[in-house]
Design a protein around this motif. Structure first.
Motif, PDB file in Angstrom:
ATOM      1  N   ASN A   6       0.856  -1.183   0.000  1.00 47.17           N
ATOM      2  CA  ASN A   6       0.000   0.000   0.000  1.00 47.17           C
ATOM      3  C   ASN A   6       0.890   1.230   0.000  1.00 47.17           C
ATOM      4  N   TYR A   7       0.536   2.199  -0.808  1.00 50.70           N
ATOM      5  CA  TYR A   7       1.325   3.430  -0.783  1.00 50.70           C
ATOM      6  C   TYR A   7       0.439   4.637  -1.082  1.00 50.70           C
ATOM      7  N   THR A   8       0.972   5.793  -0.790  1.00 49.30           N
ATOM      8  CA  THR A   8       0.230   7.056  -0.931  1.00 49.30           C
ATOM      9  C   THR A   8       0.803   7.828  -2.098  1.00 49.30           C
ATOM     10  N   GLU A  27      -4.650   7.008  -1.355  1.00 48.25           N
ATOM     11  CA  GLU A  27      -4.079   5.838  -0.682  1.00 48.25           C
ATOM     12  C   GLU A  27      -4.451   4.627  -1.521  1.00 48.25           C
ATOM     13  N   ASP A  29      -4.007   0.508  -2.992  1.00 51.74           N
ATOM     14  CA  ASP A  29      -3.619  -0.889  -2.827  1.00 51.74           C
ATOM     15  C   ASP A  29      -3.350  -1.375  -4.241  1.00 51.74           C
ATOM     16  N   GLU A  34      -8.062   3.109  -2.072  1.00 47.65           N
ATOM     17  CA  GLU A  34      -8.670   2.814  -0.778  1.00 47.65           C
ATOM     18  C   GLU A  34      -9.197   4.084  -0.120  1.00 47.65           C
ATOM     19  N   ARG A  35      -8.570   5.226  -0.455  1.00 45.45           N
ATOM     20  CA  ARG A  35      -9.026   6.502   0.113  1.00 45.45           C
ATOM     21  C   ARG A  35      -8.562   7.629  -0.790  1.00 45.45           C
ATOM     22  N   ASP A  37      -8.261  11.794  -0.661  1.00 44.88           N
ATOM     23  CA  ASP A  37      -8.376  12.955   0.236  1.00 44.88           C
ATOM     24  C   ASP A  37      -8.132  14.234  -0.562  1.00 44.88           C
ATOM     25  N   ASP A 390     -14.157  11.094  -2.302  1.00 44.07           N
ATOM     26  CA  ASP A 390     -13.623   9.918  -1.602  1.00 44.07           C
ATOM     27  C   ASP A 390     -14.613   8.761  -1.709  1.00 44.07           C
ATOM     28  N   ARG A 394     -13.727   5.207  -4.055  1.00 41.08           N
ATOM     29  CA  ARG A 394     -13.250   4.010  -3.340  1.00 41.08           C
ATOM     30  C   ARG A 394     -13.551   2.739  -4.123  1.00 41.08           C
TER      31      ARG A 394
END
Length: 417
Positions: A6-8, A27, A29, A34-35, A37, A390, A394
């Motif tokens: 997982n990384y941003t 964010e 996967d 996953e998110r 913002d 968001d 998702r």
């Protein structure tokens, strides 16, 4: 198997598909979101605060610069809030002109949305087609106000001036032949109304062209069907308005539900979607092209047959005719006072909202009796849409974020204000 961590990731602030200075922190996967913002405030110009330092009239051009694709609709919400506090009556001809230009603005907005959304998703041609029609409507803006984008045409009490009797023509260029020049100017020989009427006859054919390129295009459908689905209940809970709400199947349009100006005298339908995905929102806006065209045609017919004043004759609020100003001392004083001190608005508060192309554009105005607002709060339609990014993104892929931003039809001037 390679291990997926997982990384941003930053999307923007200056991403070609962000439609403004949006910084989106994703964010991930792998490639699944996953998110999401959204970070805003990178375009903040303090419009609401600036309005407290300017007279009521001086703030009209600031409204154009909020959502710089829905210029006159923004002005409309602002001048309506002033008119509510003043209790001023707007001449009927001015109301028809406002409605006509609101719908011209809706078409302008949706043309940019269609071209940019298609370009983001990977279709180049639509962008070129949409801008061909934008040029004609920009000429209408320019003819009536002198500016192609920031018109500052609406005024408290009416509109700046009546519709001109002539259209600007294309000039001879060293590379243009006489035959080409005369064909370019063929629909510009009459008045502005003649030009707009000619456009309304041509435009349904252009919308058919956009649909030929996109509606049944399998790549377009793969990129938009089932993407960013919002249920009717969630759409209402999230504060959606405009095509974002109607795309989810909620039949809500201020022009029908809370009619302003002369919308209650005009015949048109509210298009609604079924599935609440990007494709349905596309179909809703395409049908809005046709309905706006229908409204413009009805306004043109009425304006042809009903001459009259286009601004209130109360010279404490509106400038006197320039001719009378040159020879009448009282008119000169009215003119001088209006453009230096401005007019005073009685103490109180008012909220006025219009059905802007992106949704409900509202202006909440508080006056303390001075010549400038005590407080001004703008209800921007794009703000709740972006807040829902968001939830909409998702579980989708990175490429789908681009389609979702496109379907939201975001412009950052109004979000950051």
């Amino acid at each position: 198997m390679a291990e997926i961590r997982n990384y941003t990731m930053n999307f923007g602030p200056q991403h070609p598909a962000a439609h403004g200075v949006l910084r989106l922190v994703l964010e991930l996967d792998g490639e699944v979101i996953e998110r999401a913002d959204p970070h805003i405030g990178l375009l903040h110009r303090g419009t609401e605060k600036l309005a407290e330092q300017r007279t009521f009239l001086q703030s009209v051009p600031y409204m154009d610069r909020l959502d710089y694709v829905s210029m006159m609709c923004n002005e409309h919400g602002y001048v309506m809030s002033i008119e509510k506090l003043l209790g001023v009556d707007v001449p009927v001809r001015a109301q028809y002109i406002r409605v006509m230009f609101d719908e011209i603005t809706r078409i302008l907005n949706h043309l940019l949305w269609l071209g940019a959304h298609a370009l983001d998703v990977g279709a180049m041609t639509v962008f070129l087609y949409a801008f061909r029609e934008r040029e004609d409507l920009m000429d209408c803006y320019e003819t009536v106000s002198g500016a192609r984008l920031h018109a500052a045409y609406y005024r408290p009490g009416g509109v700046y001036r009546d519709l001109p009797d002539s259209m600007p023509k294309h000039l001879q260029h060293k590379k243009s032949t006489d035959g080409k020049l005369s064909s370019l100017n063929a629909n510009r020989e009459g008045s502005l109304l003649d030009f707009i009427e000619d456009f309304t006859h041509r435009f349904p054919g252009y919308v058919d062209e956009y649909e030929t390129l996109l509606t049944d295009n399998r790549i377009w459908k793969q990129r938009t069907v089932g993407i960013g689905v919002v249920s009717p209940e969630r759409a209402m809970a999230l504060g959606f308005t405009g095509p974002m709400l109607r795309g989810s199947g909620v039949e809500w349009d201020l022009r029908k539900k809370q009619p302003y100006e002369v919308y209650n005298k005009i015949d048109f339908q509210i298009p609604v979607g079924v599935n609440g995905d990007c494709y349905d929102r596309y179909l809703v806006r395409i049908e809005e092209f046709r309905q706006s065209n229908r409204i413009i045609r009805q306004c043109v017919d009425w304006l042809r047959n009903n001459p009259g004043p286009v601004i209130s004759d109360n010279h404490k609020l509106t400038p006197p005719a320039r001719e009378s100003m040159k020879g009448n001392m009282e008119a000169l004083i009215h003119h001088f006072k209006l453009f230096t001190e401005g007019f005073h608005v009685p103490p109180g508060e008012a909220y006025a909202a219009v059905e802007a192309p992106k949704g409900e554009f509202g202006v909440y105005l508080v006056s303390d009796g001075a010549n400038k607002p005590y407080r001004l709060k703008i209800r921007a339609p794009g703000f709740p849409h972006l807040a829902a990014l968001d939830e909409m993104a998702r579980g989708h892929m990175i490429a789908d974020v681009v389609a979702i931003i496109g379907t939201q039809d975001i412009v950052f001037g109004e979000i950051d204000r």
